[in-house]
Design an enzyme around this catalytic site. Structure first.
Site, short mmCIF file in Angstrom:
data_model
loop_
_atom_site.label_atom_id
_atom_site.label_comp_id
_atom_site.label_asym_id
_atom_site.label_seq_id
_atom_site.Cartn_x
_atom_site.Cartn_y
_atom_site.Cartn_z
N HIS A 122 -2.08 9.53 -6.98
CA HIS A 122 -2.23 10.75 -6.17
C HIS A 122 -1.03 10.80 -5.23
O HIS A 122 -0.48 9.76 -4.86
CB HIS A 122 -3.53 10.60 -5.37
CG HIS A 122 -3.95 11.78 -4.58
ND1 HIS A 122 -3.39 12.09 -3.37
CD2 HIS A 122 -4.89 12.72 -4.82
CE1 HIS A 122 -3.98 13.18 -2.89
NE2 HIS A 122 -4.89 13.59 -3.76
N ASP A 199 -5.97 1.71 -3.97
CA ASP A 199 -6.53 2.97 -3.51
C ASP A 199 -7.84 3.18 -4.27
O ASP A 199 -7.86 3.52 -5.45
CB ASP A 199 -5.52 4.10 -3.82
CG ASP A 199 -6.07 5.48 -3.56
OD1 ASP A 199 -7.24 5.59 -3.15
OD2 ASP A 199 -5.33 6.46 -3.78
N LYS A 225 -15.55 11.36 -0.51
CA LYS A 225 -15.68 11.25 -1.96
C LYS A 225 -16.81 10.30 -2.34
O LYS A 225 -17.04 10.04 -3.51
CB LYS A 225 -14.35 10.77 -2.57
CG LYS A 225 -13.22 11.79 -2.41
CD LYS A 225 -11.97 11.31 -3.09
CE LYS A 225 -10.72 12.03 -2.63
NZ LYS A 225 -10.59 13.38 -3.14
#
Ligand code: PLP
Length: 564
Positions: A122, A199, A225
């Protein structure tokens, strides 16, 4: 342990109808919905406990501080960290990575060092490293991704070396759901003396994570999330590493002694939490993590993998549809593209049926480049999705594919162009008034949208030879090419505008029907919002699509200005 089937009813938002259909929320990789328990925690905190933490001597502050520090311990249990002071609150994953890049990276990296990331990161795990490498003289290296969407293990081992200071990779890809073999990669990176950051943004809501078993140096995720609130996230760091790291932001809460001759800082975790923290966010997140820990991980895995298999098998039956990312180990994230429809069109048409998916590059432009795709449609599932929802979703995509076939394929331009496209001529076959009547005659928004797609077919297509970067208009979600021609004798302007998305082509047709062949003065006076209001379309344009159209109208009006 709670039964998964019971849990769906605890998410109030899922009871909604959207565009007249029951909401099917498949954008969980962007953010998950929140259970009643999390909503209640936030509500309860502001009704009963709200005070600033760590400072005041009064009862409310003590209560808030206890709750806040208990929440930190909940995160420690959730990640199975050894010590509570290894848990730092951040605004989210992005801030956590920036913290490590600035504090650890800024203090450690130097010319000759390398930071190794992967091609599936990302932007949040790319840009902070790019910036700090630039500032320190270190080099950024990238592990390539193979055609299945898995990291190239051979290349990874070759890239590791004594110069590698840090390996920073995602546990799970947000675009294609690949679960990376982080355990082995951490071991290999440690063998050459590198530190490892993982991550975990797309991992923690789907399977248990044990930072001690992984032996990673840093692990982070965003609360929103994982069924928690927005604006709160977590950075885990090994104690000895955090203790050696300087602060990255300074101010209140993170100091021991301040005088004009100097300041001393508190130990971690407070050293990294300057200013008043997001107390209610931390409490909400702890509730979300308790909620997750009360689910049987085995049951969760079986349920999510079942939906993934169902969706994969169903979508694979649809002609012209390609699934992007077919790794052996995946979470329930499915990216795909279709031959006949632009990803943005699919997103919009599914939304008309209450199905929320994500379209575009998913904040992973380098991965899109590696996969040679401008974007995908992403359906990402969570514990509350059902197989019935997945079936409805597959049927909806399949129907779209059939309907698109009946619309026919886009007239592809012949290249190179021998003649200027029709839009440059004086023909104005699309009278604004008749379009207005056509659209107003259609009752439902769905019908109007389909009509707009049909209108797009009337728009002359720019030849490939004119689809140059220099003709690209930026500010639109899809690709838009723009050219104009001024007829000096008649003092009128003609435009040729094209897009790779059908709905955008239809909307461009509407704009051109009002503006093509007009004088610069008439064009300058055009009010796009009023026009779309008259077409009864304004409420239905998403903010990004509305902004994209505004960018087109602005370009038309700037062009007109040059001829006034
Ligand atoms: N990392 C990954 C893998 C993500 O999927 C995301 C968000 O989509 C982020 C980082 C950034 O998360 P946030 O925007 O919550 O900071």
């Amino acid at each position: 342990m709670r039964e998964l089937t019971e849990l769906r009813t605890e998410f109030p938002i899922l009871q909604q109808h959207v565009n007249g259909y029951p909401l099917i929320y498949l954008d969980n990789a962007a953010t998950t919905q929140k259970p009643e328990a999390v909503i209640n925690t936030i509500n309860h905190y502001y009704r009963t406990t709200n005070a600033n933490v760590h400072r005041a001597s009064h009862c409310l502050s003590a209560r808030a501080t206890h709750a806040f520090e208990d929440a930190r311990d909940t995160v420690r249990r959730f990640l199975h960290a050894s010590h509570t002071d290894e848990i730092i609150w951040t605004r989210g994953a992005t801030e956590a990575i920036n913290l490590v890049a600035q504090s650890w990276g800024g203090n450690t990296l130097k010319t000759g060092d390398e930071v190794l990331i992967s091609a599936m990161e990302h932007h949040a795990n790319i840009v902070p490293w790019q910036q700090i490498c630039h500032a320190t003289g270190a080099a950024l290296k990238v592990i390539p991704v193979n055609g299945n969407g898995e990291l190239d293990k051979v290349a990874f081992r070759q890239q590791l070396g004594a110069q590698t200071r840090l390996l920073s990779i995602c546990h799970v890809s947000n675009v294609i759901g690949t679960i990376n073999p982080v355990h082995d990669m951490i071991r290999d990176a440690h063998a050459v003396g590198a530190k490892v950051l993982i991550d975990g943004s797309q991992a923690v809501a789907h399977f248990p994570v044990d930072v001690q078993a992984l032996d990673c140096d840093f692990y982070l995720f965003s609360g929103h999330k994982a069924y928690g609130p927005t604006g709160i996230g977590v950075l885990y760091g090994k104690r000895e590493l955090l203790q050696a790291m300087p602060p990255w932001q300074t101010g209140g809460e993170m100091v021991e002694q301040v005088s004009f001759s100097g300041t001393t800082f508190t130990p971690p975790p407070f050293r990294f939490e300057a200013g008043t923290p997001n107390v209610v966010g931390a409490l909400g997140l702890a509730t979300a993590l308790d909620f997750l820990m009360a689910c049987d991980p085995q049951q969760l895995r079986v349920h999510e993998q079942g939906m993934l298999t169902l969706a994969t098998d169903g979508l694979n039956q649809i002609p012209g549809l390609t699934i992007i990312g077919t790794a052996q180990e995946k979470t329930a994230v499915l990216s795909f593209v279709m031959d006949t429809l632009h990803h943005q069109d699919i997103g919009t048409l599914l939304d008309l049926q209450g199905i929320a998916v994500r379209t575009g590059h998913h904040c992973a432009m380098p991965l899109m480049s590696a996969l040679k795709r401008p974007g995908t449609i992403r359906a990402s599932m969570a514990l509350y999705n059902t197989e019935a929802e997945i079936e409805t979703f597959i049927n909806a995509v399949s129907t779209l594919q059939k309907e698109t076939q009946s619309l026919g394929t886009e007239p592809r331009p012949r290249s190179p162009a021998k003649r200027l496209p029709k839009a440059f001529t004086h023909e104005t076959e699309l009278a604004a008034e008749s379009l207005l009547n056509e659209l107003q005659a259609l009752r439902s928004w769905q019908e109007r949208y389909r009509h707009i797609m049909m209108l797009g077919k009337r728009l002359p297509t720019l030849p490939d030879s004119m689809r140059f970067e220099e003709h690209r208009l930026h500010g639109c979600e899809s690709a838009v090419w723009f050219q104009h021609h001024y007829d000096k004798t008649a003092m009128r302007l003609y435009f040729s505008i094209d897009s790779d998305a059908r709905i955008v082509r239809g909307l461009i047709t509407l704009i051109l029907s009002a503006l093509n062949g007009r004088t610069p003065e008439e064009i300058a006076a055009f009010d796009m919002d009023a026009y779309f209001e008259a077409l009864r379309l304004m409420n239905h344009l998403s903010p990004s699509r509305g902004n994209g159209l505004r960018a087109i109208v602005k370009e038309i009006q700037l062009t007109a200005h040059r001829y006034r």
